[in-house]
Scaffold this motif. Sequence first.
Motif, PDB file in Angstrom:
ATOM      1  N   ILE A  33       0.843  -1.207   0.000  1.00 24.35           N
ATOM      2  CA  ILE A  33       0.000   0.000   0.000  1.00 24.35           C
ATOM      3  C   ILE A  33       0.874   1.251   0.000  1.00 24.35           C
ATOM      4  O   ILE A  33       0.603   2.214  -0.730  1.00 24.35           O
ATOM      5  CB  ILE A  33      -0.957  -0.002   1.209  1.00 24.35           C
ATOM      6  CG1 ILE A  33      -2.044  -1.058   1.009  1.00 24.35           C
ATOM      7  CG2 ILE A  33      -1.594   1.376   1.424  1.00 24.35           C
ATOM      8  CD1 ILE A  33      -2.942  -1.267   2.217  1.00 24.35           C
ATOM      9  N   ARG A  51       1.404  11.040  -0.654  1.00 23.39           N
ATOM     10  CA  ARG A  51       0.757  11.714  -1.791  1.00 23.39           C
ATOM     11  C   ARG A  51       1.538  12.968  -2.175  1.00 23.39           C
ATOM     12  O   ARG A  51       1.785  13.230  -3.354  1.00 23.39           O
ATOM     13  CB  ARG A  51      -0.686  12.059  -1.416  1.00 23.39           C
ATOM     14  CG  ARG A  51      -1.462  12.886  -2.446  1.00 23.39           C
ATOM     15  CD  ARG A  51      -2.928  12.955  -2.020  1.00 23.39           C
ATOM     16  NE  ARG A  51      -3.681  14.024  -2.650  1.00 23.39           N
ATOM     17  CZ  ARG A  51      -4.250  13.957  -3.852  1.00 23.39           C
ATOM     18  NH1 ARG A  51      -4.097  12.851  -4.566  1.00 23.39           N
ATOM     19  NH2 ARG A  51      -4.949  14.955  -4.338  1.00 23.39           N
ATOM     20  N   THR A  94       1.542   6.426  -7.098  1.00 24.96           N
ATOM     21  CA  THR A  94       0.299   6.847  -7.763  1.00 24.96           C
ATOM     22  C   THR A  94      -0.198   8.202  -7.291  1.00 24.96           C
ATOM     23  O   THR A  94      -0.931   8.880  -8.024  1.00 24.96           O
ATOM     24  CB  THR A  94      -0.835   5.833  -7.526  1.00 24.96           C
ATOM     25  OG1 THR A  94      -1.153   5.780  -6.125  1.00 24.96           O
ATOM     26  CG2 THR A  94      -0.450   4.446  -8.026  1.00 24.96           C
ATOM     27  N   PHE A 145       2.302   1.655  -3.362  1.00 20.43           N
ATOM     28  CA  PHE A 145       1.229   2.097  -4.256  1.00 20.43           C
ATOM     29  C   PHE A 145       0.981   3.598  -4.117  1.00 20.43           C
ATOM     30  O   PHE A 145       0.888   4.322  -5.107  1.00 20.43           O
ATOM     31  CB  PHE A 145      -0.045   1.306  -3.917  1.00 20.43           C
ATOM     32  CG  PHE A 145      -1.190   1.554  -4.852  1.00 20.43           C
ATOM     33  CD1 PHE A 145      -1.346   0.796  -5.993  1.00 20.43           C
ATOM     34  CD2 PHE A 145      -2.131   2.540  -4.581  1.00 20.43           C
ATOM     35  CE1 PHE A 145      -2.415   1.016  -6.872  1.00 20.43           C
ATOM     36  CE2 PHE A 145      -3.196   2.773  -5.439  1.00 20.43           C
ATOM     37  CZ  PHE A 145      -3.335   2.004  -6.588  1.00 20.43           C
ATOM     38  N   LEU A 146       0.899   4.086  -2.884  1.00 19.41           N
ATOM     39  CA  LEU A 146       0.656   5.512  -2.645  1.00 19.41           C
ATOM     40  C   LEU A 146       1.795   6.368  -3.185  1.00 19.41           C
ATOM     41  O   LEU A 146       1.564   7.430  -3.765  1.00 19.41           O
ATOM     42  CB  LEU A 146       0.467   5.766  -1.146  1.00 19.41           C
ATOM     43  CG  LEU A 146      -0.784   5.165  -0.500  1.00 19.41           C
ATOM     44  CD1 LEU A 146      -0.736   5.355   1.013  1.00 19.41           C
ATOM     45  CD2 LEU A 146      -2.050   5.786  -1.057  1.00 19.41           C
ATOM     46  N   CYS A 175      -7.389   5.005  -2.493  1.00 20.12           N
ATOM     47  CA  CYS A 175      -6.604   3.774  -2.574  1.00 20.12           C
ATOM     48  C   CYS A 175      -7.328   2.588  -1.941  1.00 20.12           C
ATOM     49  O   CYS A 175      -7.455   1.516  -2.549  1.00 20.12           O
ATOM     50  CB  CYS A 175      -5.248   3.993  -1.896  1.00 20.12           C
ATOM     51  SG  CYS A 175      -4.294   2.495  -1.588  1.00 20.12           S
ATOM     52  N   LEU A 204      -2.419   8.689  -5.050  1.00 18.49           N
ATOM     53  CA  LEU A 204      -3.828   8.632  -4.675  1.00 18.49           C
ATOM     54  C   LEU A 204      -4.024   9.046  -3.227  1.00 18.49           C
ATOM     55  O   LEU A 204      -3.135   8.863  -2.390  1.00 18.49           O
ATOM     56  CB  LEU A 204      -4.387   7.217  -4.857  1.00 18.49           C
ATOM     57  CG  LEU A 204      -5.138   6.939  -6.170  1.00 18.49           C
ATOM     58  CD1 LEU A 204      -4.180   7.023  -7.361  1.00 18.49           C
ATOM     59  CD2 LEU A 204      -5.816   5.571  -6.125  1.00 18.49           C
TER      60      LEU A 204
END
Length: 280
Positions: free
Chosen positions: A128, A233, A135, A131-132, A142, A137
Motif C-alpha cells: 500500500i 501523496r 500513484t 502504491f501511494l 486507494c 492517490l
Amino acid sequence: MNYLEGLRAKNASGETISGYKKDLDMINRFLEEKYNGLVMLEDIQTQDLEDYLLMLSNERNYQPASVNRHLCTMRSFYNYAVKRGWTTFHAAAPIDAMKAPKKERTFINVEEYHELVEAIDHPIIKIIVQFLFFTGLRITECLTLTLDDVDLVSRMIHVKHGKGDKERKVPLSGKLVPLLIDYKENIRPFVDSDRFFALAKTGKVSDVYVNRILHETTEKLGWEKVVTCHVLRHSFASNLVKNNVHVVHIQKLLGHSDLKTTSRYVHANQEQLAEAISVL
C-alpha cells in the motif's frame, strides 16, 4: 439538518460533511452556554462568533489554520442560510481570517522511500505504501479500489470516487506493476471481498491502520520526520516536480479541480532553487 443535506446535494465528501457538523455542534454548544439556553439564528451577532473564535485560539490553543476552518464553516452555513431566507443578516461576513504561517510541506525523497519500505514488516501495508508513493492517490481512494478498478494489463487505475465524487484514470508506473502482480497472486488473502487491498480478517484495510504502521516504522528507523499517507501523496507530487513534470499533468494525476491546490504541493528546496538560478 437542511444545511448538511445541501452539502450532500453538492457532492461534498462524507469527511467534509462530518467536519462541518462537528464544527456547528461546537458553535451551538458555545452559544447555548454563553446565553444559558436555546439560541435562535436571528439572535446571533457577529461578536458572538468572534468570541467563539477567540475562545478556540486562547483557551483551546487552536492553531490559526484550525480557527480559520471554523470560520469557513460559519461562512458556508450563513451563505446557505441567507440564500434560503432563514436570515437576512450574515453574522460571519465581517470577520477576517487569522493570518496563518505557511508550513513547508513534508515529503520523502526516493532514497528515504526505499529505506521506509525496507523497514515495513507487514507485506500488505508495504505494498500500500509503495502504491501511494507511485500513484499519488488519496488514502481513501486507494483503500476503496476494487479488483476491477486496477487493470494490470492496460496499466491503469480507475478512481471512481475521488474528492467531490469525481472520476479519473491514473496510469501505473512500470516499477509498480510487477509489485502489484506479485501482491495479487501471492500476498493478497483469499477473502470474500472485492477490495483490491484486503486483510484476511476484515476483507478491507483502514487508513488508521496504515498510518499506525507508518508511525511505528518511522519510530523504528529513528526518523524525526512524520510520515503519513498524505505525506506519501505529497511526495509523489514533489518528486514529479523535481523530475520536471509539468504542474498541469500533476494536477490531472492528483485529481485537483483547481491548479492553485496543486501548487501547494510543489516543494522546492534550497538545492533546487540554487540549481534553478544557475541556469541564468
